[in-house]
Design an enzyme around this catalytic site. Sequence first.
Site, short mmCIF file in Angstrom:
data_model
loop_
_atom_site.label_atom_id
_atom_site.label_comp_id
_atom_site.label_asym_id
_atom_site.label_seq_id
_atom_site.Cartn_x
_atom_site.Cartn_y
_atom_site.Cartn_z
N THR A 14 119.50 60.28 99.09
CA THR A 14 120.71 59.93 99.84
C THR A 14 121.40 61.14 100.49
O THR A 14 121.09 62.28 100.16
CB THR A 14 121.68 59.14 98.92
OG1 THR A 14 120.96 58.05 98.37
CG2 THR A 14 122.88 58.62 99.61
N SER B 146 125.47 48.99 95.17
CA SER B 146 125.37 50.42 95.43
C SER B 146 126.43 51.17 94.64
O SER B 146 127.38 50.57 94.11
CB SER B 146 125.60 50.66 96.93
OG SER B 146 125.71 52.03 97.20
N1 GLU Z 1 120.64 53.79 96.05
C1 GLU Z 1 121.82 54.41 95.55
C2 GLU Z 1 123.04 53.61 95.86
O1 GLU Z 1 123.10 52.97 96.85
C3 GLU Z 1 122.00 55.78 96.09
C4 GLU Z 1 120.90 56.64 95.64
C5 GLU Z 1 121.24 58.08 95.65
O2 GLU Z 1 122.35 58.50 95.79
O3 GLU Z 1 120.32 58.84 95.51
O4 GLU Z 1 123.96 53.63 95.13
#
Ligand code: GLU
Length: 606
Positions: free
Chosen positions: A420, A484
């Site tokens: 991310t 998320s």
């Molecule tokens: N998939 C995660 C989310 O949407 C974020 C992943 C990350 O920060 O690496 O919360």
Amino acid sequence: MRHAWVLSWVLLACAATLPVQSWPATGLAERAAPEAASRFVERPPVFAERFLAVTANPYATRAAASVLGAGGNAVDAAITAQMVLGLVEPQSSGIGGGAFLLLYDARSGRVRAFDGRETAPAGVDSGLFLRPDGTPMDFFEAAVGGRAVGTPGVVRMLEHVHERHGRLAWRRLFEPAIALARDGFEVGERLHALLEADRWLRGQPAAAAYFYDADGRAWPPGHRLRNEPLADTLEQIARRGSLALHTGPIARDIVDAVASHPNAGALRERDLAFYEAREREPLCVVHRVHRICGMPPPSSGGIAIAQMLAYWRLAGPPLRLADPGGRLLADGVHRFTEAERLAFADRNEYVADADFVALPGQRAGEAVRASSGTLLDGGYLLRRAAAIGEKSMGRAAPGSPSSSAAPGARAGIAFEPTSTSHLSIVDADGNVVSMTTSIENAFGSRLMVRGFLLNNQLTDFSFVAERNGAPAANRVQPGKRPRSSMAPTIVLDARSGAPLLAVGSPGGASIISYVARTLIAVLDDRVGLATALAMPNVGSRNGPTELEAGRAAPALATALAARGHVVEWREMTSGLHAVALRCRAPRRCTLEGAVDPRREGMALGR
Ligand code: GLU
């Protein structure tokens, strides 16, 4: 004008290879990323008068700044930055993924929230991540291949925001990324290290051919990597908008990659064609003299941070989390991690895509409220804050904000590793963008189509559909968005409504710890922005108390242990990118940008 702008982009792109010191000739102030050896040294802030962009990568920051310099606004610059990030930081985000964007719109004085989160395809069911024997899959068993690919949403969302709030022509915003994809960019240390370490990418032919040499070695730092297929894809999106990605030959190739993989997924052309970005009511709460706006569900980030800040205030007399030098104080860390335990207990139990699963005391599809019976009900928060005592509670139980919301076993099982990217941008008109963008795991599903990687965002759903007979709130359902933790945040002055800060971070579920501790350090403790970003990370996802290995003081661990905390040292690689605004009058501001020293970001402004 157009030529001048393209030329300025080419100059900026070339400058990427020059030493930092040569930069001031352009009139832009920058701090380039020091390489890995010094990545834990605080990086000095960057000040600007008119506009400022902070992203996770120098190429993306320069491209965003070039758009701002050419009269583009913060939305335009965010679009350009996203397209460049997908090329140069492919492990983290891109057009195959999703994002949440908060915008402070200077004209209306309002904060707006946009949801470009992936959706579960129509053809999934709640057993998506269960093996034939009914046991949940391991994370990578689920994540690698087509199974966990959700319908990408970031391009549709950016298009939606651009139609309403953009200034420059959509097409122009793609020029920097297209030029860089054709001319090549230099592989950075971080990308190289992640490629070298990855266990799955070499097994996916399209990705392997792009990221590794014939012997399977990751391209070394400094290697110039070109991505013609991505340039072609971006050209089509630049010309035709999101339709070029969501319908036609590119959509067909996405579906082929997902459906033909041995670990096949359910994504089909109709899912892509019908994807819709959503504008949602931002979740804003007052914290002392500040109004803090975050993302509502399907992210849990906004609710969890709002609850934590309430517990932080309500659990006793004012405390500091950190001293002015950014050193953590044990009493503050105790209260902070206890507050986070309480927030995570509710998050895990209740928060999911609220269009599908109503929040306690609310109807499905309703904006988050703070009225009686809800998760942000003042009386409820006050009652729960009373559980924070001298000793750690260890593990918090979810609360019951309303009689109809008795906790069951709705928490499910979710894995949340980290990749991310977060960017914060302020333009010359005072518009502010805070956007967190993701393909979920590093390199997502590892499936590469036409130069970009597809996400594995569906692994943010609970792997089990029910526990002890109660349906998990975050279970897989067709069309639903996985819960998320992303927490793009914009802080306003509670009285005047003026924007003061944009911040956010990657980091999986720990995003909530990273952003909350930054808000408390900067807003309450008055720690300088760059110092706050570099502070050791701490938190608790309602398990052990987590301290950043090699960064937090051993004496802090001892003091917490004496209060009953089970301490776990962990790598906590936040990627906090922030801009603070200090304005004397509209358009008369000092902007301060700061980057997280744990990653390779850059702040640049004028
Ligand atoms: N998939 C995660 C989310 O949407 C974020 C992943 C990350 O920060 O690496 O919360």
